[in-house]
Design an enzyme around this catalytic site. Structure first.
Site, PDB file in Angstrom:
ATOM      1  N   ARG A  24       0.832  -1.217   0.000  1.00  0.00           N
ATOM      2  CA  ARG A  24       0.000   0.000   0.000  1.00  0.00           C
ATOM      3  C   ARG A  24       0.869   1.270   0.000  1.00  0.00           C
ATOM      4  O   ARG A  24       0.932   2.001  -0.983  1.00  0.00           O
ATOM      5  CB  ARG A  24      -0.943  -0.034   1.214  1.00  0.00           C
ATOM      6  N   ASP A  25       1.583   1.531   1.084  1.00  0.00           N
ATOM      7  CA  ASP A  25       2.373   2.768   1.165  1.00  0.00           C
ATOM      8  C   ASP A  25       3.496   2.727   0.130  1.00  0.00           C
ATOM      9  O   ASP A  25       3.842   3.743  -0.482  1.00  0.00           O
ATOM     10  CB  ASP A  25       2.959   2.910   2.581  1.00  0.00           C
ATOM     11  N   HIS A 220       4.759   4.596  12.783  1.00  0.00           N
ATOM     12  CA  HIS A 220       4.819   4.470  11.320  1.00  0.00           C
ATOM     13  C   HIS A 220       5.890   5.462  10.850  1.00  0.00           C
ATOM     14  O   HIS A 220       5.621   6.641  10.640  1.00  0.00           O
ATOM     15  CB  HIS A 220       3.440   4.813  10.743  1.00  0.00           C
ATOM     16  N   HIS A 222       8.801   7.045   8.439  1.00  0.00           N
ATOM     17  CA  HIS A 222       9.433   7.177   7.126  1.00  0.00           C
ATOM     18  C   HIS A 222      10.888   7.573   7.366  1.00  0.00           C
ATOM     19  O   HIS A 222      11.229   8.168   8.398  1.00  0.00           O
ATOM     20  CB  HIS A 222       8.696   8.214   6.270  1.00  0.00           C
ATOM     21  N   CYS A 253       4.116   9.271   0.561  1.00  0.00           N
ATOM     22  CA  CYS A 253       2.764   9.714   0.236  1.00  0.00           C
ATOM     23  C   CYS A 253       2.827  10.714  -0.907  1.00  0.00           C
ATOM     24  O   CYS A 253       3.523  11.724  -0.803  1.00  0.00           O
ATOM     25  CB  CYS A 253       2.103  10.347   1.460  1.00  0.00           C
ATOM     26  N   ASN A 262       9.446   4.249   3.622  1.00  0.00           N
ATOM     27  CA  ASN A 262       9.188   3.856   5.015  1.00  0.00           C
ATOM     28  C   ASN A 262      10.439   3.184   5.584  1.00  0.00           C
ATOM     29  O   ASN A 262      11.336   2.767   4.852  1.00  0.00           O
ATOM     30  CB  ASN A 262       8.060   2.822   5.049  1.00  0.00           C
TER      31      ASN A 262
HETATM   32  P1  HMG Z   1     -13.266  14.467  -2.772  1.00  0.00           P
HETATM   33  O1  HMG Z   1     -12.983  14.881  -4.173  1.00  0.00           O
HETATM   34  O2  HMG Z   1     -13.473  15.543  -1.736  1.00  0.00           O
HETATM   35  O3  HMG Z   1     -14.480  13.430  -2.737  1.00  0.00           O
HETATM   36  O4  HMG Z   1     -12.056  13.537  -2.322  1.00  0.00           O
HETATM   37  P2  HMG Z   1     -16.027  13.690  -2.581  1.00  0.00           P
HETATM   38  O5  HMG Z   1     -16.453  13.083  -1.308  1.00  0.00           O
HETATM   39  O6  HMG Z   1     -16.346  15.136  -2.834  1.00  0.00           O
HETATM   40  O7  HMG Z   1     -16.623  12.836  -3.796  1.00  0.00           O
HETATM   41  C1  HMG Z   1     -16.361  13.214  -5.162  1.00  0.00           C
HETATM   42  C2  HMG Z   1     -16.565  12.012  -6.091  1.00  0.00           C
HETATM   43  O8  HMG Z   1     -15.569  11.019  -5.779  1.00  0.00           O
HETATM   44  C3  HMG Z   1     -17.918  11.313  -5.941  1.00  0.00           C
HETATM   45  O9  HMG Z   1     -18.265  10.807  -7.220  1.00  0.00           O
HETATM   46  C4  HMG Z   1     -17.618  10.144  -5.041  1.00  0.00           C
HETATM   47  O10 HMG Z   1     -18.470   9.049  -5.213  1.00  0.00           O
HETATM   48  C5  HMG Z   1     -16.213   9.781  -5.488  1.00  0.00           C
HETATM   49  P3  HMG Z   1     -19.366  11.564  -8.132  1.00  0.00           P
HETATM   50  O11 HMG Z   1     -20.596  11.605  -7.285  1.00  0.00           O
HETATM   51  O12 HMG Z   1     -18.789  12.929  -8.397  1.00  0.00           O
HETATM   52  O13 HMG Z   1     -19.428  10.688  -9.331  1.00  0.00           O
HETATM   53  N1  HMG Z   1     -15.489   9.140  -4.392  1.00  0.00           N
HETATM   54  C6  HMG Z   1     -14.874   7.943  -4.432  1.00  0.00           C
HETATM   55  N2  HMG Z   1     -14.731   7.049  -5.423  1.00  0.00           N
HETATM   56  C7  HMG Z   1     -14.079   5.906  -5.117  1.00  0.00           C
HETATM   57  N3  HMG Z   1     -13.569   5.622  -3.900  1.00  0.00           N
HETATM   58  C8  HMG Z   1     -13.676   6.504  -2.893  1.00  0.00           C
HETATM   59  C9  HMG Z   1     -14.355   7.729  -3.162  1.00  0.00           C
HETATM   60  N4  HMG Z   1     -14.627   8.791  -2.389  1.00  0.00           N
HETATM   61  C10 HMG Z   1     -15.307   9.648  -3.136  1.00  0.00           C
HETATM   62  N5  HMG Z   1     -13.181   6.217  -1.682  1.00  0.00           N
HETATM   63  C11 HMG Z   1     -11.170  11.766  -0.953  1.00  0.00           C
HETATM   64  C12 HMG Z   1     -11.977  13.054  -0.992  1.00  0.00           C
HETATM   65  C13 HMG Z   1     -10.932  11.405   0.501  1.00  0.00           C
HETATM   66  C14 HMG Z   1     -11.956  10.676  -1.656  1.00  0.00           C
HETATM   67  C15 HMG Z   1      -9.830  11.999  -1.705  1.00  0.00           C
HETATM   68  O14 HMG Z   1      -9.198  13.107  -1.143  1.00  0.00           O
HETATM   69  C16 HMG Z   1      -8.886  10.815  -1.628  1.00  0.00           C
HETATM   70  O15 HMG Z   1      -9.150   9.762  -2.203  1.00  0.00           O
HETATM   71  N6  HMG Z   1      -7.745  10.966  -0.914  1.00  0.00           N
HETATM   72  C17 HMG Z   1      -6.805   9.866  -0.703  1.00  0.00           C
HETATM   73  C18 HMG Z   1      -5.371  10.352  -0.691  1.00  0.00           C
HETATM   74  C19 HMG Z   1      -4.458   9.180  -0.394  1.00  0.00           C
HETATM   75  O16 HMG Z   1      -4.779   8.031  -0.622  1.00  0.00           O
HETATM   76  N7  HMG Z   1      -3.258   9.488   0.143  1.00  0.00           N
HETATM   77  C20 HMG Z   1      -2.305   8.463   0.496  1.00  0.00           C
HETATM   78  C21 HMG Z   1      -2.671   7.662   1.708  1.00  0.00           C
HETATM   79  S1  HMG Z   1      -2.342   8.504   3.250  1.00  0.00           S
HETATM   80  C22 HMG Z   1      -0.676   8.161   3.575  1.00  0.00           C
HETATM   81  O17 HMG Z   1       0.012   7.649   2.742  1.00  0.00           O
HETATM   82  C23 HMG Z   1      -0.142   8.446   4.955  1.00  0.00           C
HETATM   83  C24 HMG Z   1       0.053   7.169   5.797  1.00  0.00           C
HETATM   84  O18 HMG Z   1       0.956   6.280   5.175  1.00  0.00           O
HETATM   85  C25 HMG Z   1       0.569   7.538   7.207  1.00  0.00           C
HETATM   86  C26 HMG Z   1       1.783   8.462   7.169  1.00  0.00           C
HETATM   87  O19 HMG Z   1       2.799   8.132   6.518  1.00  0.00           O
HETATM   88  O20 HMG Z   1       1.692   9.510   7.810  1.00  0.00           O
HETATM   89  C27 HMG Z   1      -1.287   6.416   5.983  1.00  0.00           C
HETATM   90 MG    MG Z   2       3.116   6.417   5.253  1.00  0.00          MG
END
Ligand code: HMG
Ligand code: MG
Length: 311
Positions: A24-25, A220, A222, A253, A262
């Site tokens: 995933r990450d 967690h 990095h 990320c 990581n």
């Molecule tokens: P948004 O654009 O604000 O979404 O994104 P929305 O709620 O306004 O919805 C807009 C459209 O997207 C809608 O479709 C929803 O159905 C669709 P429409 O009605 O327009 O046709 N939609 C989705 N479709 C599929 N799957 C979904 C989904 N949600 C909405 N889940 C959102 C908000 C949260 C979805 C977006 O910002 C996003 O996907 N962000 C993810 C970013 C990400 O994955 N970052 C990496 C992971 S975090 C990380 O790595 C840190 C970590 O490792 C810890 C660390 O290191 O600190 C965990």
């Molecule tokens: Mg991370």
């Protein structure tokens, strides 16, 4: 040498759970999209190497993280091979839409991911600091009603590229709210790798002072500034028994400026082996997996242990 000289430290935990985030990450941060069969093979190899928890993918918006847009397909491929065991692999879920997608695949463990800072919440989730909880609250509530276990990440616990220093109390406040929603474990993310061991100890002390014990906390780390293993040692010394790591040191990320790999699982395993701490993972199999993955990605693993043992 292919294994370290073992000198146990009785002040450290006897057993640690390694929470593997490579698929995933690691793969969310690759420039190219890794084919689904390669991802499935990666997960299978990690399980075969003895990793007890392997976070498989994310049900986030596919346009936000195209690298993991094949989440449903990956889980179908894994289910065909692993059967029911595939449903125990944790997946990231940001909102109710993501939860629906996870429920369709019968997943039993999800992880929501909050931010300790407003800027990163906006960049990563398109929500402000407080707004993110409105998204998580119904997601976690429905997940719990459906019998799922929920982990919660807190990102930017040790510093934020846009906001700079992040007050310890602010991190504890966000973590406490995520636990109140119903999360069973908090993973404290050093998203950009700027933390140092004293900072880790201070943050963990602050969580304990707020009534949140080491048993519900994970680190967690990095490795951007080369501090991941030292920070992990500080966390073990504090009493944490769950440590996140990524095989081969992949990761980062796409929405966090200056986030790199990581903590490498191999580097963690070498240290745990030297300290006589049980973890159940076969180091040689991990190294072989990272060498194979490096071949798939076309570049060497940044893990020091993979370099040392893989030559
Ligand atoms: P948004 O654009 O604000 O979404 O994104 P929305 O709620 O306004 O919805 C807009 C459209 O997207 C809608 O479709 C929803 O159905 C669709 P429409 O009605 O327009 O046709 N939609 C989705 N479709 C599929 N799957 C979904 C989904 N949600 C909405 N889940 C959102 C908000 C949260 C979805 C977006 O910002 C996003 O996907 N962000 C993810 C970013 C990400 O994955 N970052 C990496 C992971 S975090 C990380 O790595 C840190 C970590 O490792 C810890 C660390 O290191 O600190 C965990
Ligand atoms: Mg991370």
């Amino acid at each position: 040498m292919r294994s370290p000289h073992v000198v146990p430290d009785p002040s450290l935990p006897r057993r640690v759970t390694i929470y593997e985030v490579g698929p995933r990450d690691g793969l969310q941060n690759e420039e190219t999209v890794v084919p689904v069969e390669v991802k499935a093979e990666f997960v299978r190899r990690l399980l075969d190497a003895g990793l007890p928890v392997v976070e498989a993918t994310s049900f986030v918006h596919p346009a936000w993280v195209p690298q993991l847009a094949d989440a449903a397909e990956l889980l179908d491929v894994l289910a065909a091979d692993l059967g029911d065991r595939a449903r125990d692999l944790p997946v990231l879920v940001p909102n109710e839409r993501g939860l629906d997608r996870a429920l369709e695949k019968g997943m039993r463990h999800i992880a929501v991911f909050g931010s300790a800072t407003d800027t990163f919440a906006r960049r990563n989730l398109n929500r402000g600091l407080d707004e993110q909880f409105s998204m998580f609250a119904p997601t976690v509530a429905r997940a719990r009603e459906a019998g799922l276990d929920v982990r919660a990440y807190v990102s930017m616990c040790f510093g934020d590229p846009w906001e700079g220093e992040v007050p310890v109390d602010q991190v504890v406040g966000v973590g406490a709210r995520l636990l109140d929603l119903g999360a069973s474990q908090l993973s404290l993310g050093d998203t950009i790798g700027v933390g140092t061991p004293g900072h880790v100890t201070a943050l963990l002390d602050a969580f304990n002072a707020a009534g949140i014990g080491d048993d519900v906390l994970a680190l967690h780390a990095h490795d951007t500034y080369g501090q991941a293993l030292a920070n992990t040692h500080a966390a073990l010394r504090h009493g944490l028994t769950t440590i996140d790591a990524s095989t081969g040191g992949l990761g980062g990320c796409p929405y966090a400026k200056s986030a790199t790999g990581n903590l490498a699982t191999e580097d963690l395993v070498w240290m745990l082996d030297g300290l006589g701490i049980e973890h159940g993972v076969d180091l040689e199999q991990l190294v072989a997996t990272s060498l194979w993955m490096a071949g798939q990605l076309g570049r060497p693993s940044p893990s020091r242990v993979v370099k040392a043992l893989g030559g």
